[in-house]
Write an enzyme that holds these catalytic residues in place. Sequence first.
Site, PDB file in Angstrom:
ATOM      1  N   PHE A   1       3.568   9.727   9.754  1.00 43.99           N
ATOM      2  CA  PHE A   1       2.779  10.098   8.983  1.00 43.99           C
ATOM      3  C   PHE A   1       3.400  11.096   7.690  1.00 43.99           C
ATOM      4  O   PHE A   1       4.225  11.602   7.803  1.00 43.99           O
ATOM      5  CB  PHE A   1       1.389  11.076   9.655  1.00 43.99           C
ATOM      6  CG  PHE A   1       0.206  10.328  10.179  1.00 43.99           C
ATOM      7  CD1 PHE A   1       0.759   8.713   9.799  1.00 43.99           C
ATOM      8  CD2 PHE A   1      -0.757  10.733  10.327  1.00 43.99           C
ATOM      9  CE1 PHE A   1      -0.661   7.797  10.196  1.00 43.99           C
ATOM     10  CE2 PHE A   1      -2.198   9.800  10.319  1.00 43.99           C
ATOM     11  CZ  PHE A   1      -1.744   8.767  10.444  1.00 43.99           C
TER      12      PHE A   1
ATOM     13  N   TRP B   1      -4.181   0.330   3.722  1.00 40.42           N
ATOM     14  CA  TRP B   1      -4.183   1.444   4.622  1.00 40.42           C
ATOM     15  C   TRP B   1      -3.607   0.580   5.899  1.00 40.42           C
ATOM     16  O   TRP B   1      -4.176   0.027   6.573  1.00 40.42           O
ATOM     17  CB  TRP B   1      -4.825   2.637   4.682  1.00 40.42           C
ATOM     18  CG  TRP B   1      -3.694   3.598   5.449  1.00 40.42           C
ATOM     19  CD1 TRP B   1      -3.367   4.548   5.149  1.00 40.42           C
ATOM     20  CD2 TRP B   1      -4.008   3.858   7.020  1.00 40.42           C
ATOM     21  NE1 TRP B   1      -2.784   5.077   6.149  1.00 40.42           N
ATOM     22  CE2 TRP B   1      -3.434   4.863   7.555  1.00 40.42           C
ATOM     23  CE3 TRP B   1      -4.816   3.616   8.032  1.00 40.42           C
ATOM     24  CZ2 TRP B   1      -2.928   5.732   8.158  1.00 40.42           C
ATOM     25  CZ3 TRP B   1      -4.465   3.988   9.437  1.00 40.42           C
ATOM     26  CH2 TRP B   1      -3.392   4.316   9.673  1.00 40.42           C
TER      27      TRP B   1
ATOM     28  N   GLU C   1      -6.212  19.081   5.249  1.00 40.23           N
ATOM     29  CA  GLU C   1      -4.910  18.007   4.872  1.00 40.23           C
ATOM     30  C   GLU C   1      -3.764  18.199   3.846  1.00 40.23           C
ATOM     31  O   GLU C   1      -4.303  19.370   3.544  1.00 40.23           O
ATOM     32  CB  GLU C   1      -4.865  16.595   5.124  1.00 40.23           C
ATOM     33  CG  GLU C   1      -6.559  15.397   5.796  1.00 40.23           C
ATOM     34  CD  GLU C   1      -6.285  14.312   5.506  1.00 40.23           C
ATOM     35  OE1 GLU C   1      -6.526  13.432   6.680  1.00 40.23           O
ATOM     36  OE2 GLU C   1      -6.642  13.694   4.542  1.00 40.23           O
TER      37      GLU C   1
ATOM     38  N   ASP D   1       1.105  16.876   9.340  1.00 41.67           N
ATOM     39  CA  ASP D   1       1.746  17.263   7.569  1.00 41.67           C
ATOM     40  C   ASP D   1       1.938  18.439   7.443  1.00 41.67           C
ATOM     41  O   ASP D   1       1.988  19.091   6.305  1.00 41.67           O
ATOM     42  CB  ASP D   1       0.131  17.199   6.789  1.00 41.67           C
ATOM     43  CG  ASP D   1      -0.820  16.005   7.002  1.00 41.67           C
ATOM     44  OD1 ASP D   1      -0.338  14.800   7.492  1.00 41.67           O
ATOM     45  OD2 ASP D   1      -1.446  15.544   6.612  1.00 41.67           O
TER      46      ASP D   1
ATOM     47  N   GLN E   1       3.641   7.796   2.062  1.00 41.99           N
ATOM     48  CA  GLN E   1       3.370   7.004   3.179  1.00 41.99           C
ATOM     49  C   GLN E   1       3.565   5.308   2.600  1.00 41.99           C
ATOM     50  O   GLN E   1       2.135   4.778   1.470  1.00 41.99           O
ATOM     51  CB  GLN E   1       2.063   7.791   3.540  1.00 41.99           C
ATOM     52  CG  GLN E   1       1.774   8.487   3.723  1.00 41.99           C
ATOM     53  CD  GLN E   1       1.999   8.751   5.441  1.00 41.99           C
ATOM     54  OE1 GLN E   1       1.511   8.281   5.691  1.00 41.99           O
ATOM     55  NE2 GLN E   1       3.329   9.329   5.496  1.00 41.99           N
TER      56      GLN E   1
ATOM     57  N   TRP F   1       0.954  -1.100  -0.103  1.00 42.18           N
ATOM     58  CA  TRP F   1       0.274   0.026   0.497  1.00 42.18           C
ATOM     59  C   TRP F   1       0.642   1.219  -0.141  1.00 42.18           C
ATOM     60  O   TRP F   1       1.961   1.530   0.951  1.00 42.18           O
ATOM     61  CB  TRP F   1      -0.716   0.238   1.126  1.00 42.18           C
ATOM     62  CG  TRP F   1      -1.607   1.674   1.751  1.00 42.18           C
ATOM     63  CD1 TRP F   1      -1.327   2.268   2.437  1.00 42.18           C
ATOM     64  CD2 TRP F   1      -2.737   1.945   0.868  1.00 42.18           C
ATOM     65  NE1 TRP F   1      -2.072   3.136   2.378  1.00 42.18           N
ATOM     66  CE2 TRP F   1      -3.241   2.856   1.617  1.00 42.18           C
ATOM     67  CE3 TRP F   1      -3.140   1.670   0.388  1.00 42.18           C
ATOM     68  CZ2 TRP F   1      -4.279   4.030   1.372  1.00 42.18           C
ATOM     69  CZ3 TRP F   1      -4.867   2.426  -0.078  1.00 42.18           C
ATOM     70  CH2 TRP F   1      -5.112   3.259   0.137  1.00 42.18           C
ATOM     71  N   MET F   2       0.199   2.228  -0.450  1.00 40.94           N
ATOM     72  CA  MET F   2       0.996   3.347  -0.646  1.00 40.94           C
ATOM     73  C   MET F   2       0.054   5.449  -0.789  1.00 40.94           C
ATOM     74  O   MET F   2      -1.040   4.132  -1.307  1.00 40.94           O
ATOM     75  CB  MET F   2       1.457   3.637  -2.244  1.00 40.94           C
ATOM     76  CG  MET F   2       2.507   4.761  -2.547  1.00 40.94           C
ATOM     77  SD  MET F   2       2.998   5.334  -3.468  1.00 40.94           S
ATOM     78  CE  MET F   2       2.300   5.052  -4.928  1.00 40.94           C
ATOM     79  N   ASN F   3       0.148   5.559  -0.043  1.00 38.99           N
ATOM     80  CA  ASN F   3      -0.598   7.039  -0.495  1.00 38.99           C
ATOM     81  C   ASN F   3       0.902   8.073  -0.116  1.00 38.99           C
ATOM     82  O   ASN F   3       1.031   7.403  -1.315  1.00 38.99           O
ATOM     83  CB  ASN F   3      -2.032   7.076   0.931  1.00 38.99           C
ATOM     84  CG  ASN F   3      -1.459   7.005   2.638  1.00 38.99           C
ATOM     85  OD1 ASN F   3      -1.157   6.129   2.749  1.00 38.99           O
ATOM     86  ND2 ASN F   3      -1.759   8.185   2.790  1.00 38.99           N
ATOM     87  N   ASP F   4       0.081   8.705   0.205  1.00 40.99           N
ATOM     88  CA  ASP F   4       0.779  10.969  -0.087  1.00 40.99           C
ATOM     89  C   ASP F   4       1.715  10.367  -0.147  1.00 40.99           C
ATOM     90  O   ASP F   4       3.131   9.683   0.126  1.00 40.99           O
ATOM     91  CB  ASP F   4       0.537  11.391   0.711  1.00 40.99           C
ATOM     92  CG  ASP F   4      -0.450  11.659   1.910  1.00 40.99           C
ATOM     93  OD1 ASP F   4      -1.717  10.955   1.697  1.00 40.99           O
ATOM     94  OD2 ASP F   4      -1.063  12.022   2.639  1.00 40.99           O
TER      95      ASP F   4
HETATM   96  C1  FRU Z   1      -3.735  12.325   3.725  1.00 39.05           C
HETATM   97  C2  FRU Z   1      -3.156  11.376   5.322  1.00 39.05           C
HETATM   98  C3  FRU Z   1      -2.800  13.093   6.073  1.00 39.05           C
HETATM   99  C4  FRU Z   1      -2.060  11.615   6.675  1.00 39.05           C
HETATM  100  C5  FRU Z   1      -1.602  10.712   6.196  1.00 39.05           C
HETATM  101  C6  FRU Z   1      -1.774   8.936   7.125  1.00 39.05           C
HETATM  102  O1  FRU Z   1      -4.052  10.995   3.312  1.00 39.05           O
HETATM  103  O2  FRU Z   1      -4.095  12.004   5.362  1.00 39.05           O
HETATM  104  O3  FRU Z   1      -3.085  13.517   6.938  1.00 39.05           O
HETATM  105  O4  FRU Z   1      -0.690  12.133   7.320  1.00 39.05           O
HETATM  106  O5  FRU Z   1      -2.509  10.445   5.231  1.00 39.05           O
HETATM  107  O6  FRU Z   1      -1.604   8.375   5.918  1.00 39.05           O
END
Ligand code: FRU
Length: 480
Positions: free
Chosen positions: A78, A46, A201, A150, A38, A19-22
């Site tokens: 985060f 997640w 965010e 963030d 992330q 998994w990847m996000n930001d």
């Molecule tokens: C945005 C967020 C950030 C947080 C991160 C957690 O997508 O919710 O606010 O730092 O992802 O993975």
Amino acid sequence: LNPEKKYRPYLHFVPKKNWMNDPNGLIYFKGEYHLFFQYNPNDSKWGPMHWGHAVSTDLITWTELPIALYPDEHGTIFSGSAVVDWNNTTGFFPDEPGIVAIFTHHFDNGVDNPPKQSQSLAYSHDNGRTWIKYGDNPVLEHDRKIDFRDPKVFWHKNTDKWIMVLATGQTVSIYSSVNLINWHFESEFGTDVGSHDGVWECPDLFELAVDNTNESKWMLIVSIGDNLHLDQGSRTQYFIGSFDGSRFHVEHETIKWLDYGKDNYAGVSFSDIPTTDGRRIYLGWMSNWRYANEVPTHGWRSEMTVPRELTLCKYDNSYYVVQQPVKELDQYFTTREKVINKQVSKEVRYAFDELYGMITLVLENQGATKYRLDIHHTESNVTSVIIDMEESVLTLDRSRSGVTSFSDNFSLHQKLPLLQTEQIELNILIDSSSIEIFVNGGELALTSLVYPDKTCKEISLHTFNGDVIIKEGYFSKPIS
Ligand code: FRU
């Protein structure tokens, strides 16, 4: 076919697994672009967040490196940013400059207590390969605010200070520091402007020149978390104004959206791009919290948008951000000229049997009330772009684009209000599982995931109640 290969993009960053996000810590240093992100190394959903890491010399082809930051006694890692400490303001770099990461520690103490978020530092003496956590973390806490995360940090020349913008509930708080370690509260922005549809965010704040003028403005980007009562899910707004080293002053009341598609979130810009280059380069996470954990990929989840250069334009006394894929992308294609001044009555079709590519169309309306561009991935997987003259709206319809059943929300139309409709230029970047549309040189953008069986084999244009002239049409071909 290996199911993990299905939908894997050619031109967009994805981690090999999981998994990847930001995007986090975007920075240029010693010839390399760094993309931290992330990352949950244990699952394709997640979970406990780490900072994954990849590097590139051209922003398009990335090499994934080992995980940069692991959870520790202060919590999981985060989102956050990175800066080069050129003048050793921290004291971490007695010998030569290096990178400092400023990130949120997220500490979840079990069910009864709300999690605690605070800002911490880590630094690297070897171009981001290994990291030392600062011994006195965290460096910034708040005793009341639960959403406190963030951090995006930059060096503010006029005041000789580091500035941090931080997401604090439904506002952005601004802090300053001379050494990245001791932080002073400066101001809070956003209580009475902008969209408050969700938690704020991933802010970013920077100065941008206005095209064809001597002016410059400050731009504040704020991502807005998923609001279950609205169809859009998570999305990103921006503000234009001025920044005096302490406060951000917004110059408009209307809400400005950075992207009209559903799949561009938590985007921020690169730090330390050399002044000889001078670009402001941005990229976002190409997904939406509404369905990000459910998209039908195997073994991995989520990809980044193409990196985009941001500029500002002035139109009717308002300022708009203009975004275009970075010029480095051009090296991945050759362009064939396909059509010049082609009058279309009812329908025309062109083969475009490529794994990925860019389609450029300059379309002039000749009395049509509506026209539709169909991207035929396969016989039955079609993504449609509809231009409605009467409503002045461009709609992306992905309801027949491929797999959509994982979320009721995914098939809903995505709409972009056009500034004018007489002549429209569309640049459409197509990859295995995404479509990024840039209208009129990037004045407006719409970013959207799709999960078709194949990328694209044909495009067709259909006109209603009148004609359309394709003034110019170009189709790219991948370079081997
Ligand atoms: C945005 C967020 C950030 C947080 C991160 C957690 O997508 O919710 O606010 O730092 O992802 O993975």
